[in-house]
Enzyme design. Sequence first.
Site, PDB file in Angstrom:
ATOM      1  N   TYR A  62       0.828  -1.200   0.000  1.00 54.23           N
ATOM      2  CA  TYR A  62       0.000   0.000   0.000  1.00 54.23           C
ATOM      3  C   TYR A  62       0.869   1.260   0.000  1.00 54.23           C
ATOM      4  O   TYR A  62       0.673   2.168  -0.814  1.00 54.23           O
ATOM      5  CB  TYR A  62      -0.953   0.009   1.198  1.00 54.23           C
ATOM      6  CG  TYR A  62      -1.830   1.240   1.220  1.00 54.23           C
ATOM      7  CD1 TYR A  62      -2.879   1.377   0.314  1.00 54.23           C
ATOM      8  CD2 TYR A  62      -1.579   2.272   2.114  1.00 54.23           C
ATOM      9  CE1 TYR A  62      -3.656   2.510   0.307  1.00 54.23           C
ATOM     10  CE2 TYR A  62      -2.377   3.414   2.107  1.00 54.23           C
ATOM     11  CZ  TYR A  62      -3.405   3.530   1.208  1.00 54.23           C
ATOM     12  OH  TYR A  62      -4.177   4.655   1.191  1.00 54.23           O
ATOM     13  N   LYS A  88       1.392   4.257  -2.979  1.00 56.50           N
ATOM     14  CA  LYS A  88       1.014   5.646  -2.747  1.00 56.50           C
ATOM     15  C   LYS A  88       2.208   6.595  -2.835  1.00 56.50           C
ATOM     16  O   LYS A  88       2.013   7.795  -3.039  1.00 56.50           O
ATOM     17  CB  LYS A  88       0.332   5.794  -1.375  1.00 56.50           C
ATOM     18  CG  LYS A  88      -1.032   5.157  -1.332  1.00 56.50           C
ATOM     19  CD  LYS A  88      -1.931   5.786  -2.364  1.00 56.50           C
ATOM     20  CE  LYS A  88      -3.358   5.380  -2.256  1.00 56.50           C
ATOM     21  NZ  LYS A  88      -4.216   6.118  -3.187  1.00 56.50           N
TER      22      LYS A  88
END
Length: 186
Positions: free
Chosen positions: A181, A185
């Site tokens: 994740y 990002k």
Amino acid sequence: MSAREADWDPRRLPDLTGRTYLVTGSNAGLGYFASEQLVNAGARVIMTGRNPNRLAAARAAVSARLPHATGTAETLLLDTSNLGSVRAAAATVRQRGRLDGLLLNAGIVHPPAQRETTRDGNELVLATNALGHFALAGALLTTLAARRGRMVWLGSMSTSISKYDPVDPQLVERYSPWRAYVQSKA
């Protein structure tokens, strides 16, 4: 914070009649609420998502919650983890003409426990949260520029908690859901 920032209220957007916005990941969360607010301000919103049933339900919810809105919502299937889907969606948007804004929001927030790859061979979370959006933005850049439109790519505060590893962006060596994740990002 400036006075202008203090006065900004997403529930009181300017009149957006005649403008078209594409929002990725419109079926839930920030994408849904952004779509709802844009429609309420009079915009034509292209709501995108990878699940046709969830996308249709989100569009129906916008219509039900805003029966008197002057804007409209339409749907377009788009799976940002699949570059073929990204190319097809971009071609559809270009064919429809104008685009005033692009909100790159879709993503996997809860990554799988084990590393998965897409049809294109990319790590799933990176493909969904970053690579597909990059390809979509590139494919729509001239359409957006023709209207002097704006692009917003949503990020995450998680990038301040953990460092990006440029040596292994696909997480072939050290996959974990959290790293996937954060890497996507960053």
